[in-house]
Design a protein around this motif. Structure first.
Motif, PDB file in Angstrom:
ATOM      1  N   ALA A 179      81.194 -66.114   7.813  1.00 20.47           N
ATOM      2  CA  ALA A 179      80.043 -66.631   7.069  1.00 20.47           C
ATOM      3  C   ALA A 179      78.762 -65.921   7.505  1.00 20.47           C
ATOM      4  O   ALA A 179      77.925 -65.564   6.672  1.00 20.47           O
ATOM      5  CB  ALA A 179      79.923 -68.138   7.267  1.00 20.47           C
ATOM      6  N   ASP A 180      78.617 -65.713   8.829  1.00 23.38           N
ATOM      7  CA  ASP A 180      77.434 -65.005   9.329  1.00 23.38           C
ATOM      8  C   ASP A 180      77.384 -63.573   8.788  1.00 23.38           C
ATOM      9  O   ASP A 180      76.326 -63.072   8.426  1.00 23.38           O
ATOM     10  CB  ASP A 180      77.425 -64.986  10.857  1.00 23.38           C
ATOM     11  N   LYS A 181      78.542 -62.930   8.748  1.00 26.61           N
ATOM     12  CA  LYS A 181      78.621 -61.558   8.237  1.00 26.61           C
ATOM     13  C   LYS A 181      78.197 -61.512   6.760  1.00 26.61           C
ATOM     14  O   LYS A 181      77.438 -60.636   6.345  1.00 26.61           O
ATOM     15  CB  LYS A 181      80.052 -61.052   8.394  1.00 26.61           C
ATOM     16  N   LEU A 182      78.671 -62.477   5.976  1.00 22.94           N
ATOM     17  CA  LEU A 182      78.289 -62.520   4.561  1.00 22.94           C
ATOM     18  C   LEU A 182      76.799 -62.787   4.403  1.00 22.94           C
ATOM     19  O   LEU A 182      76.142 -62.182   3.558  1.00 22.94           O
ATOM     20  CB  LEU A 182      79.090 -63.587   3.819  1.00 22.94           C
ATOM     21  N   ARG A 183      76.268 -63.711   5.203  1.00 18.14           N
ATOM     22  CA  ARG A 183      74.838 -64.010   5.122  1.00 18.14           C
ATOM     23  C   ARG A 183      74.007 -62.779   5.479  1.00 18.14           C
ATOM     24  O   ARG A 183      73.000 -62.503   4.851  1.00 18.14           O
ATOM     25  CB  ARG A 183      74.482 -65.164   6.055  1.00 18.14           C
TER      26      ARG A 183
END
Length: 76
Positions: A52-56
């Motif tokens: 999720a952090d990578k996508l954000r």
């Protein structure tokens, strides 16, 4: 062919009916419960958070750039 807004669309009604039937299927409920059990494991929660952090990060870095040639897949 464009359809007028607000008119009945039998294709979409059929699709919605199929999705509803699938969601109420016992096998689907079993799969959903298995996924929920896997997501509650600490090691999987960490992986989900990293993803999720990578996508954000990707979304915020791509939206901060503007102009031609700066979109996804352009290498800039």
């Amino acid at each position: 062919m464009m359809k007028a807004p607000g008119r009945y669309n039998p294709v979409m009604a059929n699709f919605a009916q199929r999705v509803s039937e699938m969601l109420h299927n016992p096998k689907t409920q079993e799969m959903i419960n298995k996924v929920k059990a896997q997501t509650n494991k600490p090691e999987n929660k960490a992986k989900i958070q990293q993803f999720a952090d990578k996508l954000r990060h990707r979304a915020s870095s791509s939206s901060s750039r503007s102009g031609p040639g700066t979109g996804p897949g352009t290498g800039y």
